[in-house]
Write a protein that holds these residues in place. Structure first.
Motif, PDB file in Angstrom:
ATOM      1  N   PHE A 158       0.854  -1.178   0.000  1.00 49.70           N
ATOM      2  CA  PHE A 158       0.000   0.000   0.000  1.00 49.70           C
ATOM      3  C   PHE A 158       0.896   1.236   0.000  1.00 49.70           C
ATOM      4  CE2 PHE A 158       0.896  -1.353   4.264  1.00 49.70           C
ATOM      5  CZ  PHE A 158       1.243  -0.189   4.929  1.00 49.70           C
ATOM      6  N   THR A 159       0.391   2.330  -0.561  1.00 52.58           N
ATOM      7  CA  THR A 159       1.172   3.563  -0.538  1.00 52.58           C
ATOM      8  C   THR A 159       0.992   4.221   0.820  1.00 52.58           C
ATOM      9  OG1 THR A 159      -0.649   4.812  -1.488  1.00 52.58           O
ATOM     10  CG2 THR A 159       1.020   3.969  -3.010  1.00 52.58           C
ATOM     11  N   GLN A 160       2.076   4.726   1.336  1.00 51.04           N
ATOM     12  CA  GLN A 160       2.081   5.267   2.691  1.00 51.04           C
ATOM     13  C   GLN A 160       2.872   6.559   2.706  1.00 51.04           C
ATOM     14  OE1 GLN A 160       0.548   3.975   5.466  1.00 51.04           O
ATOM     15  NE2 GLN A 160       1.211   5.854   6.417  1.00 51.04           N
ATOM     16  N   GLY A 161       2.310   7.599   3.264  1.00 48.29           N
ATOM     17  CA  GLY A 161       3.012   8.865   3.405  1.00 48.29           C
ATOM     18  C   GLY A 161       3.863   8.887   4.661  1.00 48.29           C
ATOM     19  N   MET A 162       4.660   9.930   4.795  1.00 46.62           N
ATOM     20  CA  MET A 162       5.502  10.052   5.990  1.00 46.62           C
ATOM     21  C   MET A 162       5.787  11.515   6.273  1.00 46.62           C
ATOM     22  SD  MET A 162       9.143   8.712   4.483  1.00 46.62           S
ATOM     23  CE  MET A 162       8.444   7.285   3.727  1.00 46.62           C
ATOM     24  N   HIS A 163       6.087  11.813   7.516  1.00 45.93           N
ATOM     25  CA  HIS A 163       6.505  13.139   7.927  1.00 45.93           C
ATOM     26  C   HIS A 163       7.982  13.083   8.283  1.00 45.93           C
ATOM     27  CE1 HIS A 163       2.156  13.740   8.673  1.00 45.93           C
ATOM     28  NE2 HIS A 163       2.453  14.934   8.202  1.00 45.93           N
ATOM     29  N   VAL A 164       8.722  14.090   7.832  1.00 47.82           N
ATOM     30  CA  VAL A 164      10.143  14.173   8.142  1.00 47.82           C
ATOM     31  C   VAL A 164      10.369  15.504   8.858  1.00 47.82           C
ATOM     32  CG1 VAL A 164      12.477  14.115   7.201  1.00 47.82           C
ATOM     33  CG2 VAL A 164      10.655  12.888   6.037  1.00 47.82           C
ATOM     34  N   THR A 165      10.952  15.446  10.054  1.00 46.78           N
ATOM     35  CA  THR A 165      11.217  16.649  10.845  1.00 46.78           C
ATOM     36  C   THR A 165      12.716  16.818  10.999  1.00 46.78           C
ATOM     37  OG1 THR A 165       9.161  16.325  12.055  1.00 46.78           O
ATOM     38  CG2 THR A 165      10.780  17.804  13.040  1.00 46.78           C
ATOM     39  N   PHE A 166      13.204  18.016  10.679  1.00 49.10           N
ATOM     40  CA  PHE A 166      14.617  18.361  10.803  1.00 49.10           C
ATOM     41  C   PHE A 166      14.784  19.261  12.015  1.00 49.10           C
ATOM     42  CE2 PHE A 166      13.639  17.515   6.432  1.00 49.10           C
ATOM     43  CZ  PHE A 166      14.647  16.662   6.051  1.00 49.10           C
ATOM     44  N   VAL A 167      15.475  18.766  13.035  1.00 48.10           N
ATOM     45  CA  VAL A 167      15.696  19.519  14.259  1.00 48.10           C
ATOM     46  C   VAL A 167      17.082  20.148  14.174  1.00 48.10           C
ATOM     47  CG1 VAL A 167      15.802  19.395  16.772  1.00 48.10           C
ATOM     48  CG2 VAL A 167      14.223  17.925  15.523  1.00 48.10           C
ATOM     49  N   THR A 168      17.131  21.478  14.310  1.00 48.36           N
ATOM     50  CA  THR A 168      18.390  22.213  14.186  1.00 48.36           C
ATOM     51  C   THR A 168      18.738  22.887  15.498  1.00 48.36           C
ATOM     52  OG1 THR A 168      17.373  24.293  13.507  1.00 48.36           O
ATOM     53  CG2 THR A 168      17.827  22.699  11.776  1.00 48.36           C
ATOM     54  N   THR A 169      19.965  23.397  15.570  1.00 49.79           N
ATOM     55  CA  THR A 169      20.388  24.167  16.734  1.00 49.79           C
ATOM     56  C   THR A 169      20.192  25.656  16.512  1.00 49.79           C
ATOM     57  OG1 THR A 169      22.656  24.234  15.917  1.00 49.79           O
ATOM     58  CG2 THR A 169      22.091  22.451  17.446  1.00 49.79           C
ATOM     59  N   ALA A 170      19.509  26.026  15.428  1.00 46.90           N
ATOM     60  CA  ALA A 170      19.261  27.435  15.135  1.00 46.90           C
ATOM     61  C   ALA A 170      18.324  28.026  16.182  1.00 46.90           C
ATOM     62  CB  ALA A 170      18.659  27.584  13.745  1.00 46.90           C
ATOM     63  N   ARG A 171      18.557  29.288  16.519  1.00 44.28           N
ATOM     64  CA  ARG A 171      17.721  29.948  17.515  1.00 44.28           C
ATOM     65  C   ARG A 171      16.541  30.682  16.885  1.00 44.28           C
ATOM     66  NH1 ARG A 171      23.040  31.181  19.532  1.00 44.28           N
ATOM     67  NH2 ARG A 171      22.863  33.073  18.308  1.00 44.28           N
ATOM     68  N   THR A 172      16.645  31.015  15.609  1.00 41.84           N
ATOM     69  CA  THR A 172      15.571  31.727  14.930  1.00 41.84           C
ATOM     70  C   THR A 172      15.221  31.004  13.624  1.00 41.84           C
ATOM     71  OG1 THR A 172      17.074  33.144  13.671  1.00 41.84           O
ATOM     72  CG2 THR A 172      16.371  33.939  15.845  1.00 41.84           C
ATOM     73  N   ASP A 173      14.060  31.361  13.087  1.00 41.75           N
ATOM     74  CA  ASP A 173      13.662  30.786  11.809  1.00 41.75           C
ATOM     75  C   ASP A 173      14.582  31.231  10.684  1.00 41.75           C
ATOM     76  OD1 ASP A 173      11.620  29.308  12.788  1.00 41.75           O
ATOM     77  OD2 ASP A 173      10.006  30.600  12.068  1.00 41.75           O
ATOM     78  N   GLU A 174      15.076  32.449  10.776  1.00 37.47           N
ATOM     79  CA  GLU A 174      15.973  32.960   9.733  1.00 37.47           C
ATOM     80  C   GLU A 174      17.262  32.130   9.671  1.00 37.47           C
ATOM     81  OE1 GLU A 174      18.344  37.055   8.496  1.00 37.47           O
ATOM     82  OE2 GLU A 174      17.161  36.996  10.332  1.00 37.47           O
ATOM     83  N   GLU A 175      17.834  31.815  10.826  1.00 38.02           N
ATOM     84  CA  GLU A 175      19.034  30.983  10.868  1.00 38.02           C
ATOM     85  C   GLU A 175      18.743  29.572  10.361  1.00 38.02           C
ATOM     86  OE1 GLU A 175      20.572  30.992  14.838  1.00 38.02           O
ATOM     87  OE2 GLU A 175      20.999  33.140  14.816  1.00 38.02           O
ATOM     88  N   GLY A 176      17.626  28.989  10.787  1.00 38.23           N
ATOM     89  CA  GLY A 176      17.263  27.646  10.358  1.00 38.23           C
ATOM     90  C   GLY A 176      16.988  27.576   8.865  1.00 38.23           C
ATOM     91  N   PHE A 177      16.288  28.587   8.335  1.00 30.47           N
ATOM     92  CA  PHE A 177      16.004  28.625   6.902  1.00 30.47           C
ATOM     93  C   PHE A 177      17.290  28.752   6.103  1.00 30.47           C
ATOM     94  CE2 PHE A 177      15.176  31.138   3.075  1.00 30.47           C
ATOM     95  CZ  PHE A 177      14.341  30.260   2.410  1.00 30.47           C
ATOM     96  N   SER A 178      18.199  29.610   6.564  1.00 31.89           N
ATOM     97  CA  SER A 178      19.468  29.804   5.866  1.00 31.89           C
ATOM     98  C   SER A 178      20.295  28.510   5.869  1.00 31.89           C
ATOM     99  CB  SER A 178      20.243  30.940   6.507  1.00 31.89           C
ATOM    100  OG  SER A 178      21.412  31.200   5.798  1.00 31.89           O
ATOM    101  N   LEU A 179      20.304  27.811   7.002  1.00 30.27           N
ATOM    102  CA  LEU A 179      21.014  26.533   7.099  1.00 30.27           C
ATOM    103  C   LEU A 179      20.464  25.531   6.093  1.00 30.27           C
ATOM    104  CD1 LEU A 179      22.799  24.327   8.551  1.00 30.27           C
ATOM    105  CD2 LEU A 179      20.837  23.980  10.048  1.00 30.27           C
ATOM    106  N   LEU A 180      19.153  25.340   6.084  1.00 28.04           N
ATOM    107  CA  LEU A 180      18.545  24.351   5.188  1.00 28.04           C
ATOM    108  C   LEU A 180      18.710  24.743   3.727  1.00 28.04           C
ATOM    109  CD1 LEU A 180      15.312  23.548   7.216  1.00 28.04           C
ATOM    110  CD2 LEU A 180      17.350  22.132   6.998  1.00 28.04           C
ATOM    111  N   GLU A 181      18.623  26.023   3.436  1.00 28.28           N
ATOM    112  CA  GLU A 181      18.782  26.476   2.057  1.00 28.28           C
ATOM    113  C   GLU A 181      20.203  26.240   1.549  1.00 28.28           C
ATOM    114  OE1 GLU A 181      16.994  30.212  -0.289  1.00 28.28           O
ATOM    115  OE2 GLU A 181      18.387  30.723   1.320  1.00 28.28           O
TER     116      GLU A 181
END
Length: 189
Positions: A158-181
């Motif tokens: 059967f087809t099955q979806g999934m959630h993937v969560t990336f936990v970072t040490t960034a303190r703000t969304d701007e830092e986390g977004f820049s890291l992932l980008e």
């Protein structure tokens, strides 16, 4: 007299090497961090598969376990229901999903495979939304497991979806977004 055996040096995952050589110095200059320990990095990646249909068909949990372990290279743990919900015919203690927490080299290898192999195989993909959780962490949903090349398409029950969560040490969304980008995540333009 025993001769000294030379151990082969373990090779670093490609994505970890990229993080250390390119991403970390770029983040340090971008945010003007004085201490290298302030540079945001990935702590762990959590992959979840919710298997709600396991209430009626118990074999779905085994299939989800097998496929998630094939995708991540690590044995998942079975998650059970905390509460009973009569409307869903769910009882406390019934298995409802599987999850894996990846750290270290296995985490970096999974991120590399996800970015370079699996995401380009998504049909009509236009990028992920730029919405982080407020603390620099990012979650995304994948609609089916067949985008990973490790999964044998002939054996999919059967087809099955999934959630993937990336936990970072960034303190703000701007830092986390820049890291992932900078790592290579394809965000919407």
């Amino acid at each position: 007299m025993a001769s000294a055996t030379k151990e082969e040096p373990k090779t670093l995952p490609r994505m970890l090497k990229k993080y250390r050589e390119e991403v970390a110095p770029a983040l340090q200059s971008q945010f003007a961090f004085k201490n290298p320990l302030q540079i945001p990095g990935l702590t762990k990646v959590v992959v979840n598969m919710g298997v709600g249909k396991a209430v009626e068909n118990k074999s779905r949990i085994e299939h989800a376990l097998r496929e998630l372990s094939t995708i991540t290279g690590q044995r998942p743990s079975v998650r059970v229901a905390r509460n009973s919900i009569a409307g869903f015919k769910l009882r406390e203690g019934n298995p409802v999903g599987v999850a894996v927490t990846l750290r270290g080299a296995r985490m970096w290898e999974f991120v590399d495979r996800l970015i370079s192999v699996a995401i380009p195989r998504i049909r009509d993909f236009r990028g992920f939304p730029k919405k982080l959780d407020g603390q620099g962490n990012y979650s995304l949903g994948l609609s089916e497991q067949s985008i990973f090349p490790e999964v044998n398409l002939d054996k999919i029950e059967f087809t099955q979806g999934m959630h993937v969560t990336f936990v970072t040490t960034a303190r703000t969304d701007e830092e986390g977004f820049s890291l992932l980008e900078k790592i290579g995540f394809p965000f919407k333009k």
